[in-house]
Design a protein around this motif. Structure first.
Motif, PDB file in Angstrom:
ATOM      1  N   HIS A 197       0.841  -1.188   0.000  1.00 15.14           N
ATOM      2  CA  HIS A 197       0.000   0.000   0.000  1.00 15.14           C
ATOM      3  C   HIS A 197       0.878   1.240   0.000  1.00 15.14           C
ATOM      4  O   HIS A 197       2.053   1.206   0.368  1.00 15.14           O
ATOM      5  N   LEU A 198       0.276   2.340  -0.412  1.00 19.33           N
ATOM      6  CA  LEU A 198       0.949   3.633  -0.394  1.00 19.33           C
ATOM      7  C   LEU A 198       0.076   4.614   0.377  1.00 19.33           C
ATOM      8  O   LEU A 198      -1.158   4.576   0.253  1.00 19.33           O
ATOM      9  N   PRO A 199       0.666   5.489   1.179  1.00 19.69           N
ATOM     10  CA  PRO A 199      -0.139   6.480   1.904  1.00 19.69           C
ATOM     11  C   PRO A 199      -0.895   7.375   0.927  1.00 19.69           C
ATOM     12  O   PRO A 199      -0.337   7.792  -0.098  1.00 19.69           O
ATOM     13  N   ILE A 213       2.945  -1.755  -8.744  1.00 24.53           N
ATOM     14  CA  ILE A 213       1.742  -1.665  -9.574  1.00 24.53           C
ATOM     15  C   ILE A 213       0.509  -2.039  -8.763  1.00 24.53           C
ATOM     16  O   ILE A 213      -0.539  -1.376  -8.855  1.00 24.53           O
ATOM     17  N   GLU A 214       0.604  -3.093  -7.973  1.00 20.03           N
ATOM     18  CA  GLU A 214      -0.539  -3.491  -7.159  1.00 20.03           C
ATOM     19  C   GLU A 214      -0.862  -2.450  -6.092  1.00 20.03           C
ATOM     20  O   GLU A 214      -2.027  -2.272  -5.727  1.00 20.03           O
ATOM     21  N   ALA A 215       0.155  -1.745  -5.577  1.00 18.72           N
ATOM     22  CA  ALA A 215      -0.093  -0.672  -4.621  1.00 18.72           C
ATOM     23  C   ALA A 215      -0.822   0.495  -5.266  1.00 18.72           C
ATOM     24  O   ALA A 215      -1.482   1.275  -4.570  1.00 18.72           O
ATOM     25  N   HIS A 216      -0.738   0.622  -6.592  1.00 12.79           N
ATOM     26  CA  HIS A 216      -1.465   1.656  -7.337  1.00 12.79           C
ATOM     27  C   HIS A 216      -2.800   1.120  -7.868  1.00 12.79           C
ATOM     28  O   HIS A 216      -3.366   1.702  -8.810  1.00 12.79           O
ATOM     29  N   GLN A 217      -3.288   0.016  -7.305  1.00 16.70           N
ATOM     30  CA  GLN A 217      -4.564  -0.593  -7.707  1.00 16.70           C
ATOM     31  C   GLN A 217      -4.536  -1.088  -9.140  1.00 16.70           C
ATOM     32  O   GLN A 217      -5.575  -1.146  -9.805  1.00 16.70           O
ATOM     33  N   ARG A 262      -0.786  11.644  -6.401  1.00 15.95           N
ATOM     34  CA  ARG A 262      -1.277  12.819  -7.111  1.00 15.95           C
ATOM     35  C   ARG A 262      -1.511  12.453  -8.572  1.00 15.95           C
ATOM     36  O   ARG A 262      -1.122  11.366  -9.026  1.00 15.95           O
ATOM     37  N   VAL A 263      -2.129  13.360  -9.301  1.00 21.93           N
ATOM     38  CA  VAL A 263      -2.432  13.111 -10.705  1.00 21.93           C
ATOM     39  C   VAL A 263      -1.136  13.201 -11.519  1.00 21.93           C
ATOM     40  O   VAL A 263      -0.391  14.179 -11.426  1.00 21.93           O
ATOM     41  N   VAL A 264      -0.876  12.160 -12.314  1.00 17.61           N
ATOM     42  CA  VAL A 264       0.362  12.068 -13.096  1.00 17.61           C
ATOM     43  C   VAL A 264      -0.008  11.763 -14.543  1.00 17.61           C
ATOM     44  O   VAL A 264      -0.885  10.922 -14.811  1.00 17.61           O
TER      45      VAL A 264
END
Length: 455
Positions: A284-286, A415-419, A291-293
């Protein structure tokens, strides 16, 4: 003892402890609840029975009359239900009715033959059948528990004067029978409920402990693999340092030894950094770091930074991105690390003269990035393990190219941490295609606003 057996034993012991404490706590609550339920039922039923018995006594006492004839006062019980002769019979649930004079001598009764004087206390008492007639001859034994009666003794007054004492009693069958059924239900239901609680605790304990079990197994495997990977470079540093401490014969050779130590130390530093990254970003990431990238711009920057390396290797590196922005919700540096690992992996295993393509496309809800290469490919038997930590399809070739088997594991975790999701398609000697899918940012209004929402 094998690591898997130790993990299984720890898992089973923890699961058993968790199930035991769950059963004890929930079972204790159930037993207390059952006891309170029984006590409340018994109390309420007995209070209702006592109220009915008291009302019956009041009705009977209302029929008592005091008659004075020729200056002689006497008590007339003819109008008293059960005790009198000129009244209708009261509810026959009463076992007996008795009237005692003010000096506690028996005057009149219906039912069992009582003692000649009143010795019972005033108020309500519970008696067994034998206690009602202690002088009665013994009767055949009664099956089951002895019958119980509720006895009420009341003084009947007219003003301050006591006219006598009324004593009535009724069997407690109407109270005991429902309580007997309730005890039977609880004696069967509570053990069954305790068994269900124990089974539920065992199942829930297994479900709750499963992630811990997997984490423990992964930790054991991770520790073993890390120690194995660090053993070889430490041995290399030690051997080169020992040779370097000897009396130098050739300054160039000594310099070469020191350079080897530096390179091994840098490799170990990179390995430790990757291990720390895997440990700190556990799936997971806090939210505050996201942010939008624009994924297209991020890929272009990465290709520009890698172009010189591809040219040096005599490889063709191409990038294809849409003209419009492809917006994702991400931590740019971490996401760039995942794509860079895939790109470095493609460069590492693509021979001179090969080609590497990064192709970014956009679907209605997802962005798809493919890293294609014309390299050596991956055997079908290795595809299911290629994202495992420290896994290398060809150990010898991986050591020659400097890989330690963490790049793809890090890429998948990021990648999984970014859903998102990551997959691979490959054939030996024909190249590989790594595909990343990430959810696009949902926007309000036009694309210019770039207002990110939950995805």
């Amino acid at each position: 003892m094998p690591r898997s057996n130790a993990a299984d034993m720890l898992f089973n012991r923890s699961r058993q402890n968790l199930a035991t404490w769950f059963t004890l706590s929930m079972g204790g609550i159930l037993v207390v609840f059952a006891a309170l339920l029984y006590w409340r039922g018994a109390r309420d039923r007995l209070q209702t029975f006592d109220a009915d018995l008291y009302n019956t006594a009041q009705i009977m006492a209302g029929g008592v009359e005091e008659i004075e004839y020729q200056s002689i006062r006497r008590i007339d019980l003819e109008s008293v239900p059960l005790l009198g002769n000129d009244t209708l019979v009261l509810d026959t649930y009463l076992h007996f009715a008795r009237w005692y004079t003010p000096d506690r001598r028996l005057l009149q009764f219906v039912g069992d033959i009582p003692a000649a004087t009143l010795e019972a206390p005033i108020g309500l008492v519970t008696l067994t059948g034998a206690a009602l007639r202690p002088d009665a001859p013994s009767s055949p034994p009664r099956l089951g528990p002895p019958q119980q009666f509720r006895q009420l003794t009341l003084p009947v007054r007219r003003g301050e004067e006591v006219l006598g004492f009324l004593q009535i009693a009724a069997p407690l069958d109407s109270v005991q029978e429902p309580l007997r059924e309730l005890r039977l239900f609880l004696s069967i239901g509570v053990p069954m409920a305790l068994g269900a609680i124990a089974l539920t605790g065992w199942i829930l304990g297994g479900v709750a402990m499963q992630p811990i079990h997997q984490a423990y197994q992964q930790l054991q495997q991770f520790t073993a693999d890390a120690s194995h990977e660090l053993r070889a470079p430490l041995a290399g540093i030690l051997s080169n340092a020992q040779v370097g401490l000897m009396e130098p014969v050739d300054s160039q050779e000594q310099s070469h030894r020191l350079q080897t130590i530096v390179e091994i130390a840098e490799s170990m530093s990179a390995l430790v950094g990757q291990l720390l990254f895997l440990a700190r970003h556990s799936g997971h990431l806090p939210p505050h770091v996201l942010r939008v990238v624009d994924l297209g711009q991020l890929v272009k920057q990465l290709v520009d930074a890698t172009q010189a390396q591809a040219t040096h290797r005599q490889q063709t590196l191409r990038c294809t991105v849409p003209q419009t922005a492809v917006l994702v919700f991400a931590e740019p540096q971490v996401l760039q690390m995942a794509i860079a690992n895939l790109l470095q992996n493609a460069c590492r295993y693509t021979p001179a003269g090969g080609a590497i393509d990064l192709v970014l496309t956009q679907q209605p809800a997802r962005a798809i990035l493919q890293v294609r290469d014309t390299g050596i490919g991956i055997d079908a038997a290795d595809l299911s393990h290629i994202f495992d930590r420290f896994y290398r399809a060809d150990v010898v070739r991986s050591r020659e190219t400097g890989g330690v088997g963490l790049g793809l594991a890090i890429a998948r975790q990021i990648i999984e941490a970014h859903q998102g999701s990551i997959a691979v398609r490959s054939q030996l000697h024909q190249g590989s295609v790594f595909e990343i899918q990430l959810p696009l940012v949902r926007q309000k209004g036009s694309r210019k606003g770039k207002t990110a929402q939950d995805f």
